[in-house]
Design a protein around this motif. Structure first.
Motif, PDB file in Angstrom:
ATOM      1  N   ALA A  59      15.630  41.063  73.868  1.00 21.68           N
ATOM      2  CA  ALA A  59      15.167  41.767  72.668  1.00 21.68           C
ATOM      3  C   ALA A  59      14.367  43.021  73.011  1.00 21.68           C
ATOM      4  CB  ALA A  59      14.334  40.827  71.805  1.00 21.68           C
ATOM      5  N   ALA A  60      13.524  42.955  74.034  1.00 17.79           N
ATOM      6  CA  ALA A  60      12.712  44.127  74.390  1.00 17.79           C
ATOM      7  C   ALA A  60      13.595  45.289  74.854  1.00 17.79           C
ATOM      8  CB  ALA A  60      11.707  43.752  75.476  1.00 17.79           C
ATOM      9  N   LYS A  67      15.368  46.791  71.822  1.00 16.53           N
ATOM     10  CA  LYS A  67      14.451  47.648  71.050  1.00 16.53           C
ATOM     11  C   LYS A  67      14.277  48.995  71.740  1.00 16.53           C
ATOM     12  CE  LYS A  67      11.858  43.843  69.065  1.00 16.53           C
ATOM     13  NZ  LYS A  67      10.584  43.134  69.033  1.00 16.53           N
ATOM     14  N   PRO A 111      12.352  45.147  64.465  1.00 10.15           N
ATOM     15  CA  PRO A 111      12.068  43.731  64.751  1.00 10.15           C
ATOM     16  C   PRO A 111      12.777  42.790  63.774  1.00 10.15           C
ATOM     17  CG  PRO A 111      10.052  44.983  64.844  1.00 10.15           C
ATOM     18  CD  PRO A 111      11.115  45.903  64.304  1.00 10.15           C
ATOM     19  N   TRP A 112      12.993  43.241  62.570  1.00 13.21           N
ATOM     20  CA  TRP A 112      13.692  42.415  61.593  1.00 13.21           C
ATOM     21  C   TRP A 112      15.171  42.287  61.957  1.00 13.21           C
ATOM     22  CZ3 TRP A 112      17.298  43.796  57.632  1.00 13.21           C
ATOM     23  CH2 TRP A 112      17.520  42.787  56.697  1.00 13.21           C
ATOM     24  N   THR A 130      13.953  37.957  68.243  1.00 16.17           N
ATOM     25  CA  THR A 130      13.374  37.846  69.581  1.00 16.17           C
ATOM     26  C   THR A 130      13.561  36.466  70.195  1.00 16.17           C
ATOM     27  OG1 THR A 130      11.245  37.287  68.613  1.00 16.17           O
ATOM     28  CG2 THR A 130      11.635  39.601  69.146  1.00 16.17           C
TER      29      THR A 130
END
Length: 76
Positions: free
Chosen positions: A3-4, A7, A59-60, A64
């Motif tokens: 996830a990071a 993003k 983030p939505w 994560t």
């Protein structure tokens, strides 16, 4: 892709980096001096508003708790 990383890819892909154009704009003749102000203002406002929106939206979109699966485009 975790996830990071996803993003980071999204944020780097959406920033426009319009200030790269600024040296070219500053080289314009004196009658077009207002163009540099327009470039800086547009860059600052658009990217600031866009980044505030992305901080809320990204983030939505990216969960994560699981790794992001990149889908492949099927070949014809």
């Amino acid at each position: 892709m975790d996830a990071a990383s996803a993003k980071a890819v999204i944020f780097s892909g959406v920033t426009r980096n319009s200030l790269v154009v600024l040296p070219l704009v500053l080289a314009l003749p004196e009658p077009l001096a207002l163009v540099s102000l327009v470039v800086v203002t547009q860059t600052s406002l658009v990217e600031l508003i866009g980044m505030v929106a992305y901080v809320k939206i990204v983030p939505w979109i990216i969960m994560t708790d699981r790794p992001l699966q990149l889908s492949r485009i099927p070949s014809p």
